[in-house]
Motif scaffolding. Sequence first.
Motif, PDB file in Angstrom:
ATOM      1  N   GLN A  90       0.912  -1.159  -0.074  1.00 31.09           N
ATOM      2  CA  GLN A  90      -0.040  -0.027   0.015  1.00 31.09           C
ATOM      3  C   GLN A  90       0.973   1.209   0.015  1.00 31.09           C
ATOM      4  O   GLN A  90       0.376   2.289   0.339  1.00 31.09           O
ATOM      5  CB  GLN A  90      -1.012   0.171   1.186  1.00 31.09           C
ATOM      6  CG  GLN A  90      -0.270   0.205   2.562  1.00 31.09           C
ATOM      7  CD  GLN A  90      -1.379   0.645   3.589  1.00 31.09           C
ATOM      8  OE1 GLN A  90      -2.436   0.785   3.283  1.00 31.09           O
ATOM      9  NE2 GLN A  90      -0.900   1.074   4.738  1.00 31.09           N
ATOM     10  N   ARG A 129      -1.103   5.058  -1.311  1.00 26.45           N
ATOM     11  CA  ARG A 129      -1.661   3.906  -0.195  1.00 26.45           C
ATOM     12  C   ARG A 129      -2.097   2.682  -1.452  1.00 26.45           C
ATOM     13  O   ARG A 129      -3.241   2.234  -1.387  1.00 26.45           O
ATOM     14  CB  ARG A 129      -2.683   4.188   0.540  1.00 26.45           C
ATOM     15  CG  ARG A 129      -2.355   5.187   1.435  1.00 26.45           C
ATOM     16  CD  ARG A 129      -1.229   4.969   2.338  1.00 26.45           C
ATOM     17  NE  ARG A 129      -0.468   6.038   3.098  1.00 26.45           N
ATOM     18  CZ  ARG A 129       0.178   6.775   2.718  1.00 26.45           C
ATOM     19  NH1 ARG A 129       1.094   6.472   1.565  1.00 26.45           N
ATOM     20  NH2 ARG A 129       0.820   7.842   3.504  1.00 26.45           N
ATOM     21  N   THR A 130      -1.323   2.716  -2.577  1.00 24.87           N
ATOM     22  CA  THR A 130      -1.848   1.549  -3.448  1.00 24.87           C
ATOM     23  C   THR A 130      -0.621   0.872  -4.296  1.00 24.87           C
ATOM     24  O   THR A 130       0.428   1.386  -4.160  1.00 24.87           O
ATOM     25  CB  THR A 130      -2.872   2.097  -4.383  1.00 24.87           C
ATOM     26  OG1 THR A 130      -3.496   1.097  -5.178  1.00 24.87           O
ATOM     27  CG2 THR A 130      -2.100   3.056  -5.307  1.00 24.87           C
ATOM     28  N   SER A 131      -0.827  -0.050  -4.817  1.00 31.25           N
ATOM     29  CA  SER A 131       0.122  -0.826  -5.962  1.00 31.25           C
ATOM     30  C   SER A 131      -0.845  -1.966  -6.622  1.00 31.25           C
ATOM     31  O   SER A 131      -1.947  -1.981  -6.142  1.00 31.25           O
ATOM     32  CB  SER A 131       1.288  -1.423  -5.043  1.00 31.25           C
ATOM     33  OG  SER A 131       0.811  -2.556  -4.316  1.00 31.25           O
ATOM     34  N   LYS A 140      -2.119  -4.585  -4.091  1.00 32.84           N
ATOM     35  CA  LYS A 140      -3.177  -4.441  -3.117  1.00 32.84           C
ATOM     36  C   LYS A 140      -4.610  -4.876  -3.498  1.00 32.84           C
ATOM     37  O   LYS A 140      -4.849  -4.530  -4.524  1.00 32.84           O
ATOM     38  CB  LYS A 140      -3.244  -3.218  -2.732  1.00 32.84           C
ATOM     39  CG  LYS A 140      -4.032  -2.606  -1.549  1.00 32.84           C
ATOM     40  CD  LYS A 140      -4.216  -1.207  -1.071  1.00 32.84           C
ATOM     41  CE  LYS A 140      -5.109  -1.299   0.148  1.00 32.84           C
ATOM     42  NZ  LYS A 140      -5.008   0.091   0.888  1.00 32.84           N
ATOM     43  N   LYS A 141      -5.257  -5.580  -2.391  1.00 29.88           N
ATOM     44  CA  LYS A 141      -6.689  -5.979  -2.763  1.00 29.88           C
ATOM     45  C   LYS A 141      -7.200  -4.721  -2.303  1.00 29.88           C
ATOM     46  O   LYS A 141      -7.797  -4.738  -1.152  1.00 29.88           O
ATOM     47  CB  LYS A 141      -6.899  -7.218  -1.949  1.00 29.88           C
ATOM     48  CG  LYS A 141      -8.380  -7.483  -2.127  1.00 29.88           C
ATOM     49  CD  LYS A 141      -8.468  -8.984  -1.357  1.00 29.88           C
ATOM     50  CE  LYS A 141     -10.133  -9.348  -1.529  1.00 29.88           C
ATOM     51  NZ  LYS A 141     -11.139  -8.538  -0.609  1.00 29.88           N
ATOM     52  N   HIS A 142      -8.014  -3.990  -3.083  1.00 34.14           N
ATOM     53  CA  HIS A 142      -8.703  -2.848  -2.615  1.00 34.14           C
ATOM     54  C   HIS A 142     -10.135  -3.342  -2.468  1.00 34.14           C
ATOM     55  O   HIS A 142     -10.605  -4.419  -2.690  1.00 34.14           O
ATOM     56  CB  HIS A 142      -8.730  -1.763  -3.837  1.00 34.14           C
ATOM     57  CG  HIS A 142      -7.606  -0.978  -3.902  1.00 34.14           C
ATOM     58  ND1 HIS A 142      -7.411   0.152  -3.259  1.00 34.14           N
ATOM     59  CD2 HIS A 142      -6.590  -1.049  -4.820  1.00 34.14           C
ATOM     60  CE1 HIS A 142      -6.080   0.467  -3.440  1.00 34.14           C
ATOM     61  NE2 HIS A 142      -5.654  -0.146  -4.462  1.00 34.14           N
ATOM     62  N   PRO A 146      -6.446  -7.845  -6.566  1.00 37.87           N
ATOM     63  CA  PRO A 146      -5.216  -7.107  -7.103  1.00 37.87           C
ATOM     64  C   PRO A 146      -4.954  -7.289  -8.662  1.00 37.87           C
ATOM     65  O   PRO A 146      -5.545  -8.373  -9.101  1.00 37.87           O
ATOM     66  CB  PRO A 146      -4.225  -7.530  -6.170  1.00 37.87           C
ATOM     67  CG  PRO A 146      -4.799  -9.009  -5.996  1.00 37.87           C
ATOM     68  CD  PRO A 146      -6.376  -8.754  -5.566  1.00 37.87           C
ATOM     69  N   GLN A 184      -8.191   6.792   3.837  1.00 33.99           N
ATOM     70  CA  GLN A 184      -7.172   7.355   2.965  1.00 33.99           C
ATOM     71  C   GLN A 184      -7.854   9.016   3.095  1.00 33.99           C
ATOM     72  O   GLN A 184      -8.637   9.215   3.165  1.00 33.99           O
ATOM     73  CB  GLN A 184      -7.171   7.119   1.810  1.00 33.99           C
ATOM     74  CG  GLN A 184      -6.744   5.636   1.439  1.00 33.99           C
ATOM     75  CD  GLN A 184      -6.694   5.312   0.023  1.00 33.99           C
ATOM     76  OE1 GLN A 184      -6.766   6.269  -0.864  1.00 33.99           O
ATOM     77  NE2 GLN A 184      -6.789   3.951  -0.136  1.00 33.99           N
ATOM     78  N   GLN A 186     -12.297   6.283   1.226  1.00 32.71           N
ATOM     79  CA  GLN A 186     -11.695   4.817   0.953  1.00 32.71           C
ATOM     80  C   GLN A 186     -11.041   4.416   2.096  1.00 32.71           C
ATOM     81  O   GLN A 186     -10.231   4.890   2.595  1.00 32.71           O
ATOM     82  CB  GLN A 186     -11.027   5.190  -0.323  1.00 32.71           C
ATOM     83  CG  GLN A 186     -11.671   5.633  -1.555  1.00 32.71           C
ATOM     84  CD  GLN A 186     -12.792   4.749  -2.184  1.00 32.71           C
ATOM     85  OE1 GLN A 186     -12.927   3.633  -1.998  1.00 32.71           O
ATOM     86  NE2 GLN A 186     -14.024   5.445  -2.516  1.00 32.71           N
ATOM     87  N   GLU A 237      -8.485   2.279   4.008  1.00 31.73           N
ATOM     88  CA  GLU A 237      -7.103   1.734   3.838  1.00 31.73           C
ATOM     89  C   GLU A 237      -6.655   0.337   4.201  1.00 31.73           C
ATOM     90  O   GLU A 237      -5.941  -0.263   3.399  1.00 31.73           O
ATOM     91  CB  GLU A 237      -6.186   2.545   4.816  1.00 31.73           C
ATOM     92  CG  GLU A 237      -5.624   4.170   4.194  1.00 31.73           C
ATOM     93  CD  GLU A 237      -4.413   4.611   4.835  1.00 31.73           C
ATOM     94  OE1 GLU A 237      -3.599   3.682   5.497  1.00 31.73           O
ATOM     95  OE2 GLU A 237      -4.282   5.638   4.788  1.00 31.73           O
TER      96      GLU A 237
END
Length: 378
Positions: A127, A166-168, A171-173, A178, A253, A368, A370
């Motif tokens: 993240q 806070r993402t890549s 990441k499982k949003h 992911p 976030q 959203q 985190e």
Amino acid sequence: MPEIAPVPLSQLTTLRVGGMPRRMIEAATTDELVAALRDVWDDGDRWLVVGGGSNLLFGDDEFDGTAVLVRTSGIERLPSPHPGRVRLKVQAGHNWDDLVAQTVAAGLSGIEAMSGIPGTTGAAPIQNVGAYGQEIVETLVEVELIDEATGEVSVVPASDLGLGLRTSVLKKHYGSVPERSAVILSVTLELTQVGHGEVPVRGAQLRSALGLEPDAAVSLAWIRETVLDIRSRKGMVLDEDDHDTWSAGSFFQNPIVSAQFAATLPPEAPRWSMAPEPEADRVIPLDRFDGFIPPRADGPAPVKISAAWLIEQAGMRKGFRLPGSRASLSTKHALALTNRGRATAEEVAALARLIQQRVQSEFGVLLQPEPVLFDVEL
């Protein structure tokens, strides 16, 4: 296979909620971790990787799958191709704050503002962990990971990870899967050798948080101690006896909005321009100049606004809770949802849903989450 008797995930997460997995594996070495994951994937089992459990909201029901606990640790110091810098290859299960403490003690700069963040090093790139304007994207060189699709181990440069706020791609949003289903085995960072003396502090947000003037110079140790003090006063440093720290840290976030939208908020609303630090003058040798000069960005930069301020202005002050609920906002910081003792995941989720609804109604911003939500809905 290092299989152990399962325990409820409420015992392994900082929010202290979560049901019992059917199966649990504890991997103390990279080889054990790779073997465990390949075994689980070959079986087609549902799976979950748990490091420090500090960024996870897991549902109350029994988990019909395997929880893999990452317990690897260790730091390898490597040379850097850049003068004045050092590379560190860190195992995924290594405690993040222990790593920060070790780098500060060694006079290495780059992650000191992220002191006190709970969790493991392998979770940090997922993240793009950050605090006070400093993010791991600034120092991350590469990660070693294993892909679920192939079971193969590879080294992936940071530029391929899609690192953002806070993402890549890993990441499982909430509400999605992911882009790349993989597990990090190790992380390589490049840090600057600055020693133990006083050095200038980069980044307006960090200087503001520390109460420093633009030309101030302080030691890494001073930055770490000050950040730990700030986080402790906000209930953001884990403490067994303090229910304000029974949380997943910042639950929402800080939104990034247009400068035009930010201008519609009251002037007292905290905000930070996302414009990059001004570049120093660059001198390009003629033998390497290809005739192209990258254009500067036009127009006003996006603005980060404070989710905590939005929450409080929407009427939910520190300590707010629903009637009869054992989950509440922290009494120290409105951005942390906390377990006041034997709260359920559904009680935490109900509070999160209300916060989202109220902030969206008041300001038109949908906050959203985190943390990674697993078998629980907002």
